[in-house]
Scaffold this active site. Sequence first.
Site, PDB file in Angstrom:
ATOM      1  CG  ASP A  66      -2.497  23.015  40.108  1.00 32.57           C
ATOM      2  OD1 ASP A  66      -1.802  22.703  39.128  1.00 32.57           O
ATOM      3  OD2 ASP A  66      -3.585  22.470  40.385  1.00 32.57           O
ATOM      4  CG  HIS A 100       3.056  22.307  39.218  1.00 34.41           C
ATOM      5  ND1 HIS A 100       2.515  23.422  38.602  1.00 34.41           N
ATOM      6  CD2 HIS A 100       2.020  21.683  39.833  1.00 34.41           C
ATOM      7  CE1 HIS A 100       1.212  23.450  38.837  1.00 34.41           C
ATOM      8  NE2 HIS A 100       0.882  22.410  39.573  1.00 34.41           N
TER       9      HIS A 100
END
Length: 326
Positions: A101, A305
């Site tokens: 991320d 994610h």
Amino acid sequence: MTEISHRFIETNGIRMHVAEAGTGPLVVLCHGFPESWYSWRHQLPALAEAGFHAVAPDMRGYGQTDRPEAIDQYTLLHLVGDMVGLVDALGAEKAVIAGHDWGAPVAWHAALLRPDRFRGVVGLSVPFRPRGTVRPTTAMPQTADARFYQLHFQEPGIAEAEFERDPRVSLRTILYSASGDAPRRDGGGAARDAVGMVARQGGFLSGMINPASLPGWLSEADIYFYAGEFARSGFRGGLNWYRNIDRNWELLAPFAGARVMVPALYMAGDRDLVVAFRGMDELLPNLARFVPQLRQTIMLPGCGHWTQQERPSEVNAAMIDFLRGV
């Protein structure tokens, strides 16, 4: 099971909390938003047992690490500087750096700016994105009714108030809703255009799901840990990273066109919303143009994610294989 130990180090003018395990060549693990060193809990012992010194800091603004007040103290140059200082404080000459991320741009730029210190790079979820020709926020999607979440995060105080109302509910909702286990809209053009958009009349969490039960990779104890960290630190530090997106673009002007020249690995889930962001369909197939020593791109089926949390065994195996080759 290899034990994870904790200590504080001084780096780049701040006090940083790190979790670490093992001895051997140094591997630095950079987490993203809204996370913690704890996001690497499955990698620390696995990398240690494979013969590496794995170190996962609470990044600037998070957890037990210092949280400077001024927004402009959270640029990529500060964040890369923190990692250079961390390598120095650990007494290492070089390291391989991994990031997930927001941690991924830190890792990619550490490799871009200091290839003498970072001999390899692993990016999870977020690929290296070359500097564009326009100020990034001007290119982010917005409509009369909604705007891209990174624009939503720009104004100080709004997202903080929403997330801090109940950190446990906020984190439970975000971690589930961005995972591969959450239901997805059908993949038509309208759904693609809606990826990452926040309604102007609602909040970031309004379109998300707080599930009745958690998926197997995430426990209530994990949520409890994350919520405790953010109850103490607040969300402002992490959100300030987003508030430097345009400033980063300004500061990195001298490096426009520069390529990441060290060996690299990129991994993401095929259900990660990041890979559906605008422009990713062109960037991902061409990533090796900007990262010439890209050894492999791995897409994990059904993974969302939270790459290294949702698929720890696959991520560990791929990272260890890459590390043994550099």
